[in-house]
Structure formats: structure tokens, C-alpha cells
Design a protein around this motif. Structure first.
Motif, PDB file in Angstrom:
ATOM      1  N   MET A   1     148.842  12.390  19.730  1.00 50.21           N
ATOM      2  CA  MET A   1     148.338  13.755  19.495  1.00 50.21           C
ATOM      3  C   MET A   1     146.829  13.711  19.326  1.00 50.21           C
ATOM      4  SD  MET A   1     149.368  16.348  16.411  1.00 50.21           S
ATOM      5  CE  MET A   1     148.555  17.920  16.235  1.00 50.21           C
ATOM      6  N   THR A   2     146.116  14.590  19.987  1.00 50.68           N
ATOM      7  CA  THR A   2     144.665  14.639  19.889  1.00 50.68           C
ATOM      8  C   THR A   2     144.215  16.012  19.439  1.00 50.68           C
ATOM      9  OG1 THR A   2     144.470  15.251  22.213  1.00 50.68           O
ATOM     10  CG2 THR A   2     144.376  12.919  21.708  1.00 50.68           C
ATOM     11  N   SER A   3     142.928  16.090  19.099  1.00 52.53           N
ATOM     12  CA  SER A   3     142.361  17.358  18.660  1.00 52.53           C
ATOM     13  C   SER A   3     142.417  18.374  19.799  1.00 52.53           C
ATOM     14  CB  SER A   3     140.914  17.143  18.200  1.00 52.53           C
ATOM     15  OG  SER A   3     140.257  18.370  18.042  1.00 52.53           O
ATOM     16  N   THR A   4     142.859  19.581  19.498  1.00 52.87           N
ATOM     17  CA  THR A   4     142.973  20.613  20.523  1.00 52.87           C
ATOM     18  C   THR A   4     141.634  21.229  20.883  1.00 52.87           C
ATOM     19  OG1 THR A   4     143.442  22.275  18.826  1.00 52.87           O
ATOM     20  CG2 THR A   4     145.330  21.170  19.826  1.00 52.87           C
ATOM     21  N   ALA A   5     140.601  21.027  20.070  1.00 52.47           N
ATOM     22  CA  ALA A   5     139.313  21.656  20.333  1.00 52.47           C
ATOM     23  C   ALA A   5     138.391  20.756  21.134  1.00 52.47           C
ATOM     24  CB  ALA A   5     138.636  22.034  19.014  1.00 52.47           C
ATOM     25  N   GLY A   6     138.833  19.534  21.434  1.00 55.58           N
ATOM     26  CA  GLY A   6     137.998  18.633  22.191  1.00 55.58           C
ATOM     27  C   GLY A   6     137.063  17.795  21.355  1.00 55.58           C
ATOM     28  N   ILE A   7     137.009  18.024  20.034  1.00 54.03           N
ATOM     29  CA  ILE A   7     136.197  17.182  19.156  1.00 54.03           C
ATOM     30  C   ILE A   7     137.064  16.016  18.709  1.00 54.03           C
ATOM     31  CG2 ILE A   7     134.919  17.029  16.991  1.00 54.03           C
ATOM     32  CD1 ILE A   7     134.278  19.987  17.243  1.00 54.03           C
ATOM     33  N   GLY A  25     142.693   4.420   4.821  1.00 55.28           N
ATOM     34  CA  GLY A  25     143.832   5.304   5.024  1.00 55.28           C
ATOM     35  C   GLY A  25     143.506   6.481   5.918  1.00 55.28           C
ATOM     36  N   VAL A  26     142.345   7.097   5.710  1.00 50.14           N
ATOM     37  CA  VAL A  26     141.919   8.221   6.546  1.00 50.14           C
ATOM     38  C   VAL A  26     141.674   7.736   7.978  1.00 50.14           C
ATOM     39  CG1 VAL A  26     140.077   9.900   6.941  1.00 50.14           C
ATOM     40  CG2 VAL A  26     140.991   9.565   4.632  1.00 50.14           C
ATOM     41  N   HIS A  27     141.017   6.602   8.097  1.00 53.17           N
ATOM     42  CA  HIS A  27     140.766   6.024   9.414  1.00 53.17           C
ATOM     43  C   HIS A  27     142.063   5.836  10.190  1.00 53.17           C
ATOM     44  CE1 HIS A  27     140.638   2.461  12.061  1.00 53.17           C
ATOM     45  NE2 HIS A  27     139.392   2.818  12.345  1.00 53.17           N
ATOM     46  N   ASP A  28     143.052   5.231   9.541  1.00 61.58           N
ATOM     47  CA  ASP A  28     144.308   4.945  10.228  1.00 61.58           C
ATOM     48  C   ASP A  28     145.017   6.219  10.656  1.00 61.58           C
ATOM     49  OD1 ASP A  28     143.732   2.302   9.820  1.00 61.58           O
ATOM     50  OD2 ASP A  28     145.310   1.965   8.329  1.00 61.58           O
ATOM     51  N   ARG A  29     145.033   7.216   9.800  1.00 62.27           N
ATOM     52  CA  ARG A  29     145.709   8.472  10.125  1.00 62.27           C
ATOM     53  C   ARG A  29     145.022   9.193  11.282  1.00 62.27           C
ATOM     54  NH1 ARG A  29     146.826   6.796   5.354  1.00 62.27           N
ATOM     55  NH2 ARG A  29     148.684   7.445   4.169  1.00 62.27           N
ATOM     56  N   LEU A  30     143.707   9.173  11.295  1.00 63.05           N
ATOM     57  CA  LEU A  30     142.979   9.865  12.361  1.00 63.05           C
ATOM     58  C   LEU A  30     143.069   9.116  13.683  1.00 63.05           C
ATOM     59  CD1 LEU A  30     139.780  11.045  10.462  1.00 63.05           C
ATOM     60  CD2 LEU A  30     141.759  12.435  11.111  1.00 63.05           C
ATOM     61  N   VAL A 219     143.264  14.609   3.064  1.00 71.38           N
ATOM     62  CA  VAL A 219     141.884  14.551   3.547  1.00 71.38           C
ATOM     63  C   VAL A 219     141.857  14.493   5.066  1.00 71.38           C
ATOM     64  CG1 VAL A 219     139.780  13.138   3.573  1.00 71.38           C
ATOM     65  CG2 VAL A 219     140.989  13.543   1.413  1.00 71.38           C
ATOM     66  N   ALA A 220     142.733  13.698   5.648  1.00 68.06           N
ATOM     67  CA  ALA A 220     142.795  13.632   7.113  1.00 68.06           C
ATOM     68  C   ALA A 220     143.135  14.987   7.718  1.00 68.06           C
ATOM     69  CB  ALA A 220     143.813  12.578   7.544  1.00 68.06           C
TER      70      ALA A 220
END
Length: 235
Positions: A1-7, A25-30, A219-220
Motif C-alpha cells: 500500500m502506498t500514499s494515495t497523494a503521491g507523497i 517502529g515508525v520507520h518499519d510501519r511506513l 504516529v505513523a
């Protein structure tokens, strides 16, 4: 899954008494969701040096970027966030100064936080007191995780809190803020005041000052929301 806005670029900036490892943790989730994540390692020697370190990482990004700062990192991203690759800002339990302000001024008029204990050496650099670290910084962390955060902390030149921000990126870029309801580093009223003044979209979580590490899911999600909405958010 990727960002829908292109960022798809995210740059994470740690605060005082910490290093970049707390963002794991944030890094891994993103990254699992398709984001390209970079983590700044602030020297914590001066505002100028930390801003320069952040700009170097921003220069490496290949497109629009969400710039995220925790605690003192909020001051850093406020200055560095005018970079032309920054599309939005996320403040995580962070300081949010205005142009012409230093970080010390943000505490004026708000309650003290006696559980947040800083030991300052003769050279002017401060560590968070080891005995008080878990209670003051990461009360919602496990003993093992709190010990790691404590033992990996980087001392900060305490003079940085008196160094003035020359420009406030949140006046130009859309902003989001997330902070814990059990934060013992900053008064809750202070956190809310700073975020509201910046016009940030606010999220609260049942967490400590270390929410960037202990509340990584929440946070993610705020960072993903920023990536999806930065292009259309009204200032």
C-alpha cells in the motif's frame, strides 16, 4: 500500500536526549506501506548544526516530502521546513516556535514538569537523568525499551534552547501535531497551544513524551494522513 497523494518521502528528525534509533517502529510501519523513509542524526550541538543536518537529508529526497520532528526536533523542522522539497510538517510531542522566538520562550506561562529531570555538565551539555528517565521520558515503554532509549540518548548543548528561529515553516506549509496525554516533558496546555497557533491538525494518544517510539502505530498514521492530504490542505 502506498500514499494515495503521491507523497512517498518521509524525513524523521529526533529531539534532545535521543538519537534516530527511537524512530525504528515508525520507520518499519511506513516502509511496509511503501514510503521512502530517511532518519536524520542530529549532532545536538546548535540549532544551526541540526538544521544543516536536516537539510542535507532533505537534499537527497527525490520529490515532495513530509518532514517530521520530535520534541526539540520540532524547532529544527520549523527552521529547516522551508526547504522546497517539504510539502508538510508533522510535530510529534514537539516544540513549535515562531520566527523570532527561541525554544525557551515557549515554556513561559505554562506549568513546570518536575518529572523531566536534566543533568547539565560543566561543558553545558545535558543528559536526561538516568534514574528519572523512564518516568519522565518514556513512562509507557517497557523496562527494556526505556532502558535502551535511556542508554542511547545523545547529550544536547543546552544553549540551543536560547537560539532564535529565523523562519517558521508552518506559516507556509500545512502542519499536523500528535502528542501523548501523559507527556511529562511539556505541559499539555503548552503542547496544545503551540499546535493550535500553528494551525496544525491535532491528534492525541494515550502516551508519554516518547510517543514517537511507544505509540508508533498512531504516529505513523498521522504521517500517512499528512502525506495523503498535504497537497490539498488549506493553510
Amino acid at each position: 500500500m502506498t500514499s494515495t497523494a503521491g507523497i512517498t518521502n518521509v524525513v524523521l528528525v529526533h529531539g534532545a536526549f535521543a538519537d534516530g534509533s527511537g524512530w525504528r517502529g515508525v520507520h518499519d510501519r511506513l516502509t511496509q506501506r511503501g514510503f521512502r523513509v530517511s532518519i536524520v542524526q542530529n549532532p545536538l550541538t546548535s540549532l544551526e548544526d541540526d538544521v544543516a543536518a536536516t537539510r542535507r537529508v532533505l537534499d537527497l529526497q527525490d520529490g515532495p516530502t513530509i518532514l517530521v520532528g520530535h520534541s526539540w526536533g520540532g524547532t529544527v523542522i520549523t527552521e529547516a521546513g522551508v526547504h522546497d522539497k517539504v510539502a508538510g510538517l508533522v510535530y510529534v510531542a514537539a516544540l513549535v516556535p515562531d520566527a523570532g522566538e527561541d525554544s525557551n520562550q515557549l515554556y513561559e506561562g505554562f506549568a513546570e514538569t518536575p518529572d523531566f529531570v536534566i543533568d547539565v555538565g560543566d561543558d553545558g551539555y545535558g543528559f536526561h537523568n538516568h534514574a528519572a528517565f523512564q518516568q519522565g521520558f518514556a513512562a509507557d515503554a517497557s523496562d527494556a525499551d526505556a532502558a535502551f532509549l535511556r542508554d542511547s540518548q545523545v547529550p544536547i548543548n543546552m544553549a540551543v534552547f536560547g537560539q532564535t528561529v529565523s523562519q517558521a515553516a508552518w506559516r507556509q506549509k500545512p502542519s499536523w501535531a500528535v502528542f501523548g496525554t501523559e507527556d511529562r516533558a511539556f505541559d499539555q496546555a503548552m503542547l496544545r497551544h503551540m499546535a493550535e497557533r500553528a494551525g496544525a491538525t491535532i491528534t492525541t494518544v494515550p502516551g508519554s513524551h516518547a510517543a514517537y517510539a511507544t505509540q508508533a502505530d498512531a504516529v505513523a498514521e498521522v504521517i500517512v494522513s499528512a502525506a495523503e492530504n498535504a497537497g490539498t490542505a488549506a493553510l
